[in-house]
Design a protein around this motif. Structure first.
Motif, mmCIF file in Angstrom:
data_model
loop_
_atom_site.group_PDB
_atom_site.id
_atom_site.type_symbol
_atom_site.label_atom_id
_atom_site.label_comp_id
_atom_site.label_asym_id
_atom_site.label_seq_id
_atom_site.Cartn_x
_atom_site.Cartn_y
_atom_site.Cartn_z
ATOM 1 N N ARG A 57 0.822 -1.200 0.000
ATOM 2 C CA ARG A 57 0.000 0.000 0.000
ATOM 3 C C ARG A 57 0.857 1.251 0.000
ATOM 4 N N CYS A 58 0.275 2.313 -0.496
ATOM 5 C CA CYS A 58 0.941 3.606 -0.471
ATOM 6 C C CYS A 58 1.279 3.965 0.970
ATOM 7 N N SER A 59 2.465 4.517 1.161
ATOM 8 C CA SER A 59 2.916 4.806 2.519
ATOM 9 C C SER A 59 2.451 6.167 3.024
ATOM 10 N N ARG A 60 1.795 6.945 2.150
ATOM 11 C CA ARG A 60 1.328 8.259 2.579
ATOM 12 C C ARG A 60 0.168 8.115 3.560
ATOM 13 N N THR A 61 0.163 9.005 4.525
ATOM 14 C CA THR A 61 -0.870 8.973 5.539
ATOM 15 C C THR A 61 -2.259 9.077 4.911
ATOM 16 N N ALA A 62 -3.164 8.261 5.376
ATOM 17 C CA ALA A 62 -4.552 8.297 4.923
ATOM 18 C C ALA A 62 -4.710 7.937 3.462
ATOM 19 N N CYS A 63 -3.752 7.254 2.913
ATOM 20 C CA CYS A 63 -3.866 6.804 1.522
ATOM 21 C C CYS A 63 -3.718 5.295 1.510
ATOM 22 N N GLY A 64 -4.738 4.599 1.089
ATOM 23 C CA GLY A 64 -4.687 3.144 1.114
ATOM 24 C C GLY A 64 -4.615 2.505 -0.249
ATOM 25 N N ARG A 65 -4.288 3.321 -1.261
ATOM 26 C CA ARG A 65 -4.248 2.768 -2.605
ATOM 27 C C ARG A 65 -3.042 1.843 -2.787
ATOM 28 N N PRO A 66 -3.157 0.898 -3.700
ATOM 29 C CA PRO A 66 -2.030 -0.012 -3.950
ATOM 30 C C PRO A 66 -0.813 0.762 -4.440
ATOM 31 N N LEU A 113 4.712 4.173 -2.993
ATOM 32 C CA LEU A 113 3.751 5.209 -3.343
ATOM 33 C C LEU A 113 2.769 4.696 -4.386
ATOM 34 N N CYS A 114 1.524 5.177 -4.298
ATOM 35 C CA CYS A 114 0.532 4.834 -5.302
ATOM 36 C C CYS A 114 0.785 5.701 -6.537
ATOM 37 N N ALA A 115 0.042 5.452 -7.586
ATOM 38 C CA ALA A 115 0.247 6.186 -8.843
ATOM 39 C C ALA A 115 0.066 7.685 -8.643
ATOM 40 N N GLU A 116 -0.971 8.050 -7.914
ATOM 41 C CA GLU A 116 -1.251 9.477 -7.749
ATOM 42 C C GLU A 116 -0.153 10.168 -6.952
ATOM 43 N N HIS A 117 0.259 9.562 -5.861
ATOM 44 C CA HIS A 117 1.268 10.206 -5.031
ATOM 45 C C HIS A 117 2.649 10.209 -5.686
ATOM 46 N N SER A 118 2.947 9.192 -6.468
ATOM 47 C CA SER A 118 4.239 9.202 -7.162
ATOM 48 C C SER A 118 4.231 10.282 -8.241
HETATM 49 ZN ZN LIG Z 1 -1.017 7.360 -2.185
#
Ligand SMILES: [Zn+2]
Length: 125
Positions: free
Chosen positions: A6-15, A45-50
């Motif tokens: 999962r994405c390591s960003r807080t409150a982000c649970g996307r793959p 990181l998920c796609a959006e956060h990366s």
């Molecule tokens: Zn994310």
């Protein structure tokens, strides 16, 4: 198999689709393919956060892989590069642990001096 990363960003649970590696020695953040192993300096990181990734001021961001750019080198090359970066990030952890002891002991690799020996050519040929 391990569970989905999962994405390591807080409150982000996307793959997670990419792994961000901080190379502190070079003030560089490397965004590459999803790492095989989770390591201390790596963040998935998920796609959006990366995509939205921003580095701290003074840091450089290196993107090794871009899913929308198929003309890049093979994934193996990119992964090897990412792994190399991760390897490079490790020694400083050891350096931090080293207590600055006296490491100037005799070199065990120096077995004997050969300055007085001569190399003789073999007669049969
Ligand atoms: Zn994310």
């Amino acid at each position: 198999m391990s569970p989905v990363r999962r994405c390591s960003r807080t409150a982000c649970g996307r793959p997670a689709v990419a792994t961000l590696t901080y190379v502190y020695a070079d003030s560089t953040a490397v965004l590459g393919p999803l790492a095989t192993y989770a390591e201390p300096h790596c963040y998935d990181l998920c796609a959006e956060h990366s995509e939205r990734l921003t580095a701290p001021r003074g840091w450089e961001v290196v993107r090794l892989a871009d899913g929308s750019a198929p003309s890049r080198p093979s994934g193996d090359d990119l992964e090897a590069l990412a792994n190399a970066v991760r390897e490079a990030a490790r020694p400083q952890e050891r350096a931090a642990q080293a207590g600055g002891g006296n490491a100037r002991a005799a070199d065990p690799m120096e077995v004997a001096r050969r300055g007085h020996l001569r190399v003789l050519r073999s007669p049969d040929s």
